[in-house]
Design a protein around this motif. Structure first.
Motif, PDB file in Angstrom:
ATOM      1  N   GLU A 285     -25.743  23.161  24.972  1.00 14.08           N
ATOM      2  CA  GLU A 285     -24.914  21.815  24.963  1.00 14.08           C
ATOM      3  C   GLU A 285     -24.910  21.371  23.560  1.00 14.08           C
ATOM      4  N   LEU A 286     -23.680  21.704  22.931  1.00 16.21           N
ATOM      5  CA  LEU A 286     -23.350  21.187  21.457  1.00 16.21           C
ATOM      6  C   LEU A 286     -22.475  20.039  21.104  1.00 16.21           C
ATOM      7  N   ILE A 287     -22.753  19.372  20.202  1.00 14.96           N
ATOM      8  CA  ILE A 287     -21.478  18.495  19.711  1.00 14.96           C
ATOM      9  C   ILE A 287     -20.912  19.139  18.389  1.00 14.96           C
ATOM     10  N   PHE A 288     -19.635  19.409  18.540  1.00 16.33           N
ATOM     11  CA  PHE A 288     -18.953  20.198  17.236  1.00 16.33           C
ATOM     12  C   PHE A 288     -17.825  19.486  16.706  1.00 16.33           C
ATOM     13  N   LEU A 289     -17.497  19.631  15.396  1.00 18.08           N
ATOM     14  CA  LEU A 289     -16.208  19.223  14.927  1.00 18.08           C
ATOM     15  C   LEU A 289     -15.662  20.314  14.405  1.00 18.08           C
ATOM     16  N   GLN A 290     -14.386  20.427  14.385  1.00 21.98           N
ATOM     17  CA  GLN A 290     -13.452  21.304  13.485  1.00 21.98           C
ATOM     18  C   GLN A 290     -12.445  20.506  12.845  1.00 21.98           C
ATOM     19  N   LYS A 383     -21.260  22.788  26.888  1.00 20.82           N
ATOM     20  CA  LYS A 383     -21.849  24.005  26.922  1.00 20.82           C
ATOM     21  C   LYS A 383     -20.981  25.034  26.288  1.00 20.82           C
ATOM     22  N   VAL A 384     -21.796  25.681  25.011  1.00 17.34           N
ATOM     23  CA  VAL A 384     -20.887  26.875  24.446  1.00 17.34           C
ATOM     24  C   VAL A 384     -21.983  28.050  24.310  1.00 17.34           C
ATOM     25  N   LEU A 385     -21.512  29.152  23.912  1.00 18.31           N
ATOM     26  CA  LEU A 385     -22.349  30.395  23.501  1.00 18.31           C
ATOM     27  C   LEU A 385     -22.344  30.197  21.864  1.00 18.31           C
ATOM     28  N   VAL A 386     -23.306  30.484  21.043  1.00 10.51           N
ATOM     29  CA  VAL A 386     -23.174  30.735  19.495  1.00 10.51           C
ATOM     30  C   VAL A 386     -23.874  31.984  19.101  1.00 10.51           C
ATOM     31  N   THR A 387     -23.291  32.859  18.429  1.00 11.88           N
ATOM     32  CA  THR A 387     -23.938  34.116  18.096  1.00 11.88           C
ATOM     33  C   THR A 387     -24.412  34.093  16.693  1.00 11.88           C
ATOM     34  N   ASP A 388     -25.311  34.924  16.343  1.00 16.48           N
ATOM     35  CA  ASP A 388     -25.906  34.827  15.090  1.00 16.48           C
ATOM     36  C   ASP A 388     -24.907  35.272  13.814  1.00 16.48           C
ATOM     37  N   ASP A 389     -23.903  35.588  14.038  1.00 13.70           N
ATOM     38  CA  ASP A 389     -22.631  35.615  13.393  1.00 13.70           C
ATOM     39  C   ASP A 389     -21.917  34.337  13.082  1.00 13.70           C
TER      40      ASP A 389
END
Length: 449
Positions: A285-290, A383-389
């Motif tokens: 679970e993340l909080i993110f801004l674009q 909830k999200v998935l975040v890769t190393d890239d």
């Protein structure tokens, strides 16, 4: 090959040297690295300039164009993922079925591995990855077109039990400005309009700048057929060729003898495997801004790409100032004119945005509108998935992008329901203007204080 070499002979040796700094084509690049360190970066030159001084701005843009631009081909590949219809009775059931985010990321990684192992080479180089987009550059139009054909042929081999993949691609040749992990210029814009806005899965669209040089390259490339056509998009007419592989033609996909494979063969299983350690993707679970900037098409058409690139650099400088000053904010990536950041809490996120908008207002003060940083914001939690890239996948992330790019007006801070609930719990004095749900976008709010 005679006509191809003739086309190369028409090009400036200076332009080839400039691109070699980026492609590492020059044998002396390593020897010159120390000297290059003394050369200012484009970003630094743009930040030091006064964009409102017409005389200084024109002189600076002329200097940058002369000393930092290069003639090259921008190629953009788009990955098209589709849920398989395994049996006829499932066709209707699967028609509106959404991609599984985890499976999607795994498919994208397989495609990237294929490009790195088989398609990219000394003449066709990666610039950056961006979700389903692969941005590349080449100093050789022949290598660019060959890479497009190979990608179409081989990406179709990528599949999972429930998903299949195809590719579209577009390219354009012209003046490029290359910065770290990115590039800008009309060729990038045209390639994007061809690959992403015009092409369907399986289409390969080629533009090489029009004129006699383009004709020479097209005639010299014997591995494909070309059908001329055009499209009107975003107020611009683009002439291009539809490229199709010639049947039963053996095509070397890379100049190196070490590279296996003809277009008529299939890559091995190793081609889809990365040498890097695999990361076990976990939902978090993340909080993110674009953030997104308004005015790209209009300002670029009026002033040129360096004008908008100046705005981007000043915007990043303001964001960086507050990223260094605040605890609980982490930059995920720069993506063109977008800035993507994750936060420890919604409260930290809103305070960060308010500090940024205050500085943006100060920067814009007493400047004409065409020189303003006109930012808009989308803030989401989920909830999200975040890769190393740095790739992000998940419904919450999709909503964040939709809010900043498609829904927000300049100056607006649009937030999802979960962000609103957190802010109402932790902060007093916030006002929330309800915006109703629409297709592909949930109910959301414009927040103000």
């Amino acid at each position: 090959m005679a006509s191809y070499q003739g086309a190369l002979d028409d090009e400036s040796s200076v332009q080839e040297t400039l691109l070699s700094d980026f492609l590492d084509l020059s044998d002396t690049a390593a020897d010159d690295e120390e000297d290059d360190d003394d050369k200012p970066h484009i970003e630094d030159l743009l930040l030091r300039s006064d964009p409102t001084n017409s005389k200084d701005r024109k002189a600076l843009h002329k200097n940058i164009t002369k000393n930092y631009s290069t003639k090259a081909v921008a190629i953009i590949f788009i990955l098209h993922l589709k849920v398989k219809n395994i049996y006829d009775y499932q066709k209707e059931e699967n028609k509106d079925q959404e991609e599984d985010p985890k499976e999607k990321l795994e498919m994208i990684q397989k495609a990237r591995n294929l490009f790195e192992n088989e398609i990219f080479n000394s003449r066709l180089k990666l610039v950056k990855y961006d979700d389903i987009r692969i941005f590349a550059v080449s100093d050789d139009p022949i290598a660019a077109m060959r890479g497009m054909l190979c990608a179409k042929k081989w990406v179709g081999n990528i599949s999972s039990p429930t998903m299949s993949m195809k590719i579209s691609a577009g390219c354009e040749r012209g003046t490029l400005f290359v910065i770290k992990n990115d590039y800008f210029g009309d060729p990038v814009n045209v390639a994007s309009k061809l690959a992403e806005d015009t092409a369907k899965a399986g289409d390969l669209f080629v533009s090489l700048g029009n004129g006699s040089t383009e004709t020479k390259y097209i005639k010299s490339f014997q591995e494909a057929t070309f059908k001329p056509t055009s499209v009107h998009i975003s107020g611009v007419d683009i002439s291009y060729y539809i490229m199709e592989e010639k049947i039963q033609r053996k095509l070397f996909c890379a100049p190196s003898k070490k590279r296996s494979g003809l277009l008529s063969t299939q890559p091995s299983e190793k081609s889809f495997t990365s040498r890097k350690a695999k990361t076990n993707l976990q939902w978090q679970e993340l909080i993110f801004l674009q953030s997104d900037l308004s005015g790209f098409t209009r300002l670029t058409k009026k002033y040129g790409i360096l004008h908008f690139l100046t705005i981007i650099m000043h915007c990043r400088e303001i964001f960086n100032k507050h990223l260094e000053a605040i605890s609980g904010a982490t930059l995920l990536m720069y993506d063109g004119d977008n800035i993507i950041i994750k936060f420890d809490s919604c409260t930290v996120a809103l305070r960060f945005i308010l500090h940024v908008t205050r500085d943006l207002d100060d920067y814009n003060d007493k400047k004409e509108r065409d020189f303003h940083i006109r930012a808009k914001f989308g803030l989401a939690k989920g909830k999200v998935l975040v890769t190393d890239d740095g790739d992000i996948a998940g419904e919450a992330w999709e909503h964040c992008c939709t809010l900043s790019e498609d829904k927000a007006e300049v100056g607006e801070i649009l937030v999802t329901e979960m962000v609103k609930q957190d802010l109402e719990r932790d902060l007093y004095g916030c006002k929330f203007d309800l915006r109703e749900a629409s297709e592909g976008c949930p109910q959301h709010y414009n927040v103000s204080t």
